[in-house]
Design an enzyme around this catalytic site. Structure first.
Site, PDB file in Angstrom:
ATOM      1  N   LYS A  23       1.373  -1.920   0.295  1.00  0.00           N
ATOM      2  CA  LYS A  23       0.213  -0.023  -0.896  1.00  0.00           C
ATOM      3  C   LYS A  23       1.132   1.066  -0.024  1.00  0.00           C
ATOM      4  CE  LYS A  23      -3.723  -0.342   1.714  1.00  0.00           C
ATOM      5  NZ  LYS A  23      -4.658  -1.195   3.048  1.00  0.00           N
ATOM      6  N   ARG A  93      -3.416   2.953   8.581  1.00  0.00           N
ATOM      7  CA  ARG A  93      -3.670   1.252   7.967  1.00  0.00           C
ATOM      8  C   ARG A  93      -2.018   0.879   8.443  1.00  0.00           C
ATOM      9  NH1 ARG A  93      -6.103   4.984   4.213  1.00  0.00           N
ATOM     10  NH2 ARG A  93      -8.415   4.182   3.899  1.00  0.00           N
ATOM     11  N   GLY A 102      -6.205 -11.047   6.577  1.00  0.00           N
ATOM     12  CA  GLY A 102      -5.921 -11.458   7.784  1.00  0.00           C
ATOM     13  C   GLY A 102      -5.803 -10.020   8.684  1.00  0.00           C
ATOM     14  N   MET A 104      -4.841  -6.601  10.266  1.00  0.00           N
ATOM     15  CA  MET A 104      -5.351  -5.613  11.126  1.00  0.00           C
ATOM     16  C   MET A 104      -6.423  -4.258  10.440  1.00  0.00           C
ATOM     17  SD  MET A 104      -4.085  -2.379  13.306  1.00  0.00           S
ATOM     18  CE  MET A 104      -4.420  -0.873  12.082  1.00  0.00           C
ATOM     19  N   ARG A 337      -7.241   2.322  -9.673  1.00  0.00           N
ATOM     20  CA  ARG A 337      -6.938   0.952 -10.722  1.00  0.00           C
ATOM     21  C   ARG A 337      -7.656   0.745 -11.410  1.00  0.00           C
ATOM     22  NH1 ARG A 337     -11.498  -0.872  -5.301  1.00  0.00           N
ATOM     23  NH2 ARG A 337     -12.873   0.080  -5.997  1.00  0.00           N
ATOM     24  N   HIS A 455     -24.775 -35.107 -18.228  1.00  0.00           N
ATOM     25  CA  HIS A 455     -25.288 -35.226 -19.686  1.00  0.00           C
ATOM     26  C   HIS A 455     -25.668 -33.552 -20.313  1.00  0.00           C
ATOM     27  CE1 HIS A 455     -28.302 -36.289 -23.150  1.00  0.00           C
ATOM     28  NE2 HIS A 455     -27.083 -37.265 -23.086  1.00  0.00           N
ATOM     29  N   SER A 763      -5.388 -38.478 -28.262  1.00  0.00           N
ATOM     30  CA  SER A 763      -5.939 -37.213 -27.870  1.00  0.00           C
ATOM     31  C   SER A 763      -6.355 -37.756 -26.353  1.00  0.00           C
ATOM     32  CB  SER A 763      -7.712 -37.725 -28.399  1.00  0.00           C
ATOM     33  OG  SER A 763      -8.344 -36.325 -27.823  1.00  0.00           O
ATOM     34  N   CYS A 830      -9.530 -33.941 -25.492  1.00  0.00           N
ATOM     35  CA  CYS A 830     -10.656 -33.277 -26.720  1.00  0.00           C
ATOM     36  C   CYS A 830     -11.764 -33.240 -25.057  1.00  0.00           C
ATOM     37  CB  CYS A 830     -11.240 -33.824 -27.297  1.00  0.00           C
ATOM     38  SG  CYS A 830     -10.682 -35.960 -26.971  1.00  0.00           S
ATOM     39  N   TYR A 850      -3.309 -29.922 -30.267  1.00  0.00           N
ATOM     40  CA  TYR A 850      -4.224 -29.230 -29.893  1.00  0.00           C
ATOM     41  C   TYR A 850      -4.374 -29.314 -28.866  1.00  0.00           C
ATOM     42  CZ  TYR A 850      -6.641 -33.341 -31.879  1.00  0.00           C
ATOM     43  OH  TYR A 850      -6.449 -34.527 -31.387  1.00  0.00           O
TER      44      TYR A 850
END
Lengths: 875, 875
Positions: A23, A93, A102, A104, A337, A455, A763, A830, A850
């Protein structure tokens, strides 16, 4: 020179992360590119380590540095901590090197005391705000810095609200708040033993020590252990002056994007509120104004802001999302940002940036999140229309897109209704291969059971058709043709709408926007193909899907499943007769009827693919999947075959399997019923020759599924080659072909050095490979996979994201052992993972030739493949 | 010196295999230890290679050597090829370095022609024999050496037999045979173009060339390819003089064992016939005489023969099976080999040989085939009794032993009948866990479906109970309580007998022999334990099996399945209530009722094992296995639970799985229902403490099944340790324990380096590991595995013999990765393979600490483990 422990924001930059924390170094960076960031300073991580080395005390030297920076800060801002006139207030901060959720919490408004609260009243002309801020500060400071339990303060608020009959905190009057401040100070004194510190410098030092201590609280220690973060890094502390947008009509606050985040249009986009704090914008009590009107209200500030937005885009070379506050006509940038955006906007922005020479094509490619493209490839419900409709249920977003139509509860009814020109949503408990025709005709599919790889989900994604699966909140009664949820009952023919991207189900019809692919999409994909070094094919079983995939840029078919062809209306009966035959001769007779139909399928697909490679998999599912379950159809079948119903039923029972996934399927069928394999090989080669005669170059890849032992492939390769050569001899036309196998059984990977000897290609069928490597049935795993993700046992659903640690190790082993004996062995994938970006990158890094995925994921896979190549180019 | 291409039998020995072939070097060895082997010579493999190098011709130099050896042979025997007085006849046989069953057949009686057939008549005083030999020789020579199709000769024989109305070849008269010889010669001339060669030397050269050519016939080439035999080795040719046991009353033929092959008694055992050829003994037309009477008939020959048997045992250091022929009071040894024997005999022989100082203990151990021990550990039907009963069906020999009893068709009836003192055979379509009680009470189990690893087979082997499984010839009608086969219908209460070692099923009761373990068995097993370096444990779920296993030498329990305990009558209801509970609280209440019963189980087992390690596996099967299927029981359950029948049925449907093998089971149950895991951990530790208080040393090994991802074990280990420590605290008694996992999922092997971090031990569950690595459901694979073995795709059933190539690779990987991070990780195997000798050796070589198998296989595993240690001792 002694060590420097405190840095003004002006003294740092983004490279100094280890000293100033994440920061702190960012605040320094923003300050140094000329942004009017509220000034402040950072106490280094070394100071934190020194604190621990000095028996948890801040040594005099560091205190001195802090004091000196504080004085500079007061001087620069013309404000003083604790003053009764426009006092300086600061935030404190923590700021570790790596983000640590986690640790302060933030303390805001530090510096408030019995005197400065008056100064704040004066400055903001808002006594209630000043006292509300004061009581919040006491509470926050006590909790975060001094560990006084929060509930002690909350209970006071609750009591007073009850006494006064208030519903909300905002009902509290200034007088109430003044009384509360007194009570809070009393609680502090009782808990800590000393009065609440009125000296802001004491407040500050206590807060700094609290941040240092928080480095070693339990949550932080556990977090570091889990994330492998060095315990010796320490945390920095950031002290930043507070600014106020609620100091009257020359103050305000707002949020803006440098471009339109929905469309990417290069025009400032945002809103602001005069005389307000950030919370007010969020709370939505007042309606904010469009950013463009700021030019009229405060022309100078607006001009400055617009310049800053250009600076920011230039510096970060991307669209920015900026939070700002104006305090007495003075502009402060609180945060910037990279802005979140739609896929449409993302593409337009990067193409613009390339055109402006700010980024190059490769960076443009790297900037797009592949999965986001999915948005562009499917219709969506109009936002406004959705907002006015409440979802009646939510299932799994199984296949993206949006669809509305009338409910039908079985495939036959759906086909019939579609024939009448109705739009249909097929609603089922779960689908099975028998439902294929109904799925084809439906706008979308909704099931009550089954997961992301059920399915319904797999087939729908293959078709690019909207599907919501596993919607457990629905009670689907297929017999009585009704579905209910939340007390609402819908019948056949009622309209519903389903959103396959969110899993939500709505009653009635909802308006859709059809998103067309803009020219910039095409330009981006052009760059993608320029840098991509691995081919992207598609899984397609019919000419329709093949055509769609080619439009999406597929370079071939990586998996053409022949069983779906078996289900088509005109041939399922011949297939069933084949299965129910008692002798090879009977079976061959039934198969003879299927050959011409299969041949036609292949010819059409070869035509669509027009010279691109086509990989055809021989029959895979267990035979019982083709047999009817309902008495009606069984009766008819028996009649047509001249057999008794009990005879047919017995055969169906005989074919039952306890674990069909691990049963008599794949190449095991071809081993025990070689005539099926012969029929398919014949149909493929006859089709290939017919296409060749039409002038199309065809090189079919014939794929044997589910090989686990080299002898299976040896035997079947022999049968296939013999059959194919005979067809070539008969027809007098030679066509090149290859014979290979799907690698989907763990043992195939382990013995790949043997299998590669008799395979022209592999494949990877990572769906089944995942099932067997984990021992998860994807039809059943829904019962525990949710809990597995909740309990953190699995980070991601391995059926969606390839498990590189386990399954991936087998894939790697198979690739290496195979290429070890046959260096030019062609390798592809595949499984469903072929369209998932991180899995695509993994496949690229393994050297696969591929990946193959469902048509609508082809652009995603192409982009992911290009990104992988850019990260790590192949020679 | 030029190369020598032909060796007299006297010139070789058994080390010259590469030059003389396997058969040639053995004949040489026997000749050189002084056995009266019919003399002859061997043409070397180098001659074969020279034949091919010389454009398929035997060069003059080699012809010369053959001629010279032939002359020496004639001189030594005083017989001449082609003579009209007691002519020399020879056999010609191929003899490759490695046995190749696909190569040339033998040619006997070479040397017969129109003249020597008269000589043979005179010598044997048997004209019919002479002409019968001649016609056979022409046929054999034409077929084997000259490739004239056999059927051409057979059709002549058939025609003549038909014309004369003969039923068999033996009906042919001498005159018939003379005519046939003429016809045969005519066929030869027609097919080959030349007359049948009358010159015996020409016959010999043609035969030798034929052997050389056979080296490259198709069958031989394929065989070499499949078995990785070098094509350049070539084959040798053996020429050996024929001897005749049918030359009158001073000739004869017989077979003898140096010891009794049934009991091992050290006394010559065999039989012979005077004036007969070997075929006559086999044909059984005359009854042979006991070998001991030969001492009276031909005292000198018998004395010589007895001496030779001693020589042979001394030379081969094992019991021999010897074929001999006496020609005119001259003894010839035709063959000797190690004699086949029963397990009983095998043990007695090796113990005798050790006592006699001929072999040492290690060699004694190596001599016994571990699987053979099985014979000793189970009762058998008396041979005579079996011979008189025809089997009505044959199934799989699923669990060895023999049993007779009355048929009952379900577990309840079986239990009831056993309660009345009846002997019961439980006959089912297939068994399920609900049948356990019935299986316990039955003498044996017979099922119509399921393979060698079906529920019935696995459980029966575990109990050491006779079982015939998958007997498809039976039609079992459980509803009407009848079973039929081959038209015979049997009803409840009818007697049948089943043989679990052969798979045969008989009607009625058959007498059994109970084989007691002799003192020599104990001595052998004593040596086994002396050399064995890997422990052998047992899979046992109750005190009865544990006790049996300890008697068989088990050194601990490697797998105690807790689910079988759940099925016992007094607790299944609590288990069902637990499963059907809607809340954790309800479930915990039901579990509380089970705890004391589980604890009692464990205490009893700890007592029986008396300090030996006990590995207890937490609940493994899917919960639906515990639920009732029949309406009656469901109704009762609903009543007891105060729930509706439809409610219970819905729950049963909800728990249905498509592929239960890959479903919600194993540790997945413990993750979603941690309370079950807590209950079991509590019961184990309470039981361990109770046993400890009784003075028994207990170190329970708590095993989590089906782990595929380290986080599963992390979570469950945490729960187990917490639970166990709480029990220890409550009871105030500390007991050592370990927590580990069953490795049975491929992914567990692949990520073993992660899992080992949180496991104290691994036990390889190779049954499930085989299922998932091959993708075979053992319940369904029966449909194709048979065909797979027939077609040579699988050499062995991987559920019986561990597949070292694939599954074994995973086991190896798991062991190496695991020991890599935790060198003292304890490794064992508890799949069915733990009792299969080749798999035991594989486990030993991987460094496993123990194997575990069903009680009745413990001695087999001990022996196999000792053999592995002797082959490759661990340091």
């Amino acid at each position: 020179m002694s060590t420097k422990f405190v840095y003004d924001f002006k003294e740092g930059n983004k490279e100094m992360k280890y000293l100033l924390g994440g920061k702190g170094s960012n605040l320094a960076e923003m300050t140094n590119i000329g942004l009017p960031v509220p000034p402040g300073f950072t106490i280094t991580t070394e100071a934190c380590n020194d604190y621990y080395a000095s028996e948890k005390s801040i040594k005099a030297e560091i205190r001195e540095e802090i004091k000196s920076h504080l004085e500079t800060l007061e001087k620069n801002l013309g404000k003083t901590l604790g003053s009764d006139k426009n006092p300086l207030l600061v935030s404190v901060r923590s700021g570790a090197v790596f983000s640590m959720p986690g640790m302060m919490d933030t303390i805001l408004n530090l510096g408030l005391n019995d005197i400065s609260v008056i100064g704040l009243t004066e400055a903001t002309k808002n006594e209630r705000f000043a006292y509300d801020s004061y009581r919040r500060f006491i509470q926050m400071f006590s909790d975060v810095a001094m560990e006084v339990p929060k509930y002690k303060f909350e209970s006071v608020l609750d009591r007073i609200k009850e006494e006064k009959g208030y519903a909300q905190d905002t009902d509290l009057t200034t007088e109430d708040l003044k009384a509360i401040v007194e009570e809070f100070k009393a609680i502090y004194k009782k808990e800590i033993g000393n009065p609440f510190p009125q000296d802001p410098k004491e407040q500050l030092l206590l807060a700094i020590e609290a941040v240092f201590r928080s480095w070693n609280n339990n949550r932080a220690i556990v977090y570091r252990k889990l994330n492998d973060i060095d315990n010796n890094l320490g945390t920095a502390v950031n002290i930043q002056s507070m600014v106020f947008g609620n100091m009257g009509d020359t103050s305000g606050t707002g949020v803006a994007f440098t471009r339109n985040p929905a469309t990417g249009e290069n025009k400032l986009f945002g809103e602001y509120l005069i005389n307000a704090q950030g919370e007010d914008v969020v709370a939505g009590i007042r309606t904010p104004q469009d950013i463009s009107t700021l030019g009229t209200v405060m022309p100078d500030v607006f001009k400055q802001f617009v310049e800053i937005t250009h600076t920011l885009e230039g510096h970060y070379r991307d669209m920015q999302d900026i939070e700002f506050t104006i305090e007495n006509e003075r502009l402060f940038i609180l945060q910037t940002r990279n802005g979140k955006r739609t896929a449409q906007a993302a593409i337009n922005v990067v193409v613009d940036l390339v055109d402006a020479g700010i980024i190059d094509e490769k960076e443009a490619i790297m900037r797009i999140e592949p999965n986001q493209l999915d948005q562009l490839l499917h219709p969506k419900f109009e936002d406004a229309a959705i907002n006015s409709s409440a979802a009646i249920a939510k299932g799994l977003p199984a296949s993206p897109g949006a669809a509305s139509g009338k409910i039908y509860f079985n495939a036959d009814d759906a086909v019939e209704a579609a024939g009448r020109g109705e739009k249909v949503i097929l609603v089922r408990l779960e689908t099975s291969p028998e439902d294929i025709e109904g799925m084809v005709k439906a706008e979308g599919i909704l099931t009550a059971r089954g997961g992301m790889t059920s399915h319904a989900a797999v087939v729908a994604r293959g078709m690019g058709k909207c599907c919501v699966a596993g919607c457990g909140e629905l009670n689907v009664d297929e017999i009585n043709k009704e579905v209910s949820a939340k007390g609402l009952v819908l019948n056949e023919g009622d309209y519903i709408s389903i959103d396959g991207s969110t899993g939500k189900v709505y009653v009635g019809e909802i308006k859709k926007t059809e998103v067309s692919l803009s020219g910039n999409f095409g330009r981006l994909m052009g760059w993608v193909d320029k840098y991509k070094q691995m081919a992207v094919r598609t899984n397609a079983d019919n000419p329709r899907d093949s055509r769609a995939a080619v439009e999406f840029g597929a370079e071939g078919i990586g998996l053409c499943r022949t069983e779906h062809m078996f289900f088509e209306e005109d041939r399922i009966e011949a297939v069933r007769e084949m299965i129910l035959s008692d002798s090879v001769e009977e079976r061959e007779k039934a198969l003879e009827r299927i050959i011409p139909m299969q041949r036609r399928d292949f010819v059409e697909i070869f035509e669509v693919m027009d010279g691109k490679p086509v990989n055809i998999r021989l029959l895979d599912p267990p035979l019982h999947e083709f047999l009817p379950q309902d008495d009606e159809t069984i009766k008819e079948l028996a009649k047509n075959m001249g057999r008794s119903v009990s005879d047919i039923k017995k055969k169906i029972v005989d074919l039952h399997e306890f674990n069909p996934m691990l049963g008599h399927r794949g190449c095991r069928l071809a081993v025990t019923f070689p005539e099926i394999c012969v029929m398919q090989a014949k149909a493929i080669m006859q089709g290939a020759i017919e296409a060749t005669k039409k002038g199309i170059k065809v090189t079919p890849e014939i794929m044997v599924p589910l090989v686990g032992e080299v002898n299976e492939l040896k035997l079947l390769r022999g049968i296939i080659v013999e059959t194919v050569e005979e067809v070539i001899k008969q027809e007098g036309v030679a066509v090149d072909y290859t014979v290979g196998t799907m690698i989907e059984i763990p043992r195939a990977c382990l013995t790949s050095d043997e299998i590669a000897e008799v395979a022209d290609f592999y494949s990877f069928g990572t769906n089944d490979l995942t099932q067997m490597t984990y021992g998860y049935s994807r039809d059943d795993a829904g019962k525990f996979l949710g809990e597995y993700e909740d309990k953190g046992i699995l980070e991601k659903d391995p059926f969606q994201v390839l498990d590189q640690t386990g399954v991936g190790k087998l894939v790697k082993m198979a690739a290496e052992l195979g290429r070890g004996v046959k260096p030019d062995l062609k390798l592809g994938i595949c499984g469903e993972h072929g369209g998932e970006p991180s899995s695509v990158e993994f496949c690229y890094n393994l050297g696969l030739n591929y990946v193959s995925c469902s048509p609508f994921r082809v652009p995603i896979a192409r982009l992911a493949a290009a990104q992988a190549s850019i990260k790590n180019p192949r020679k």
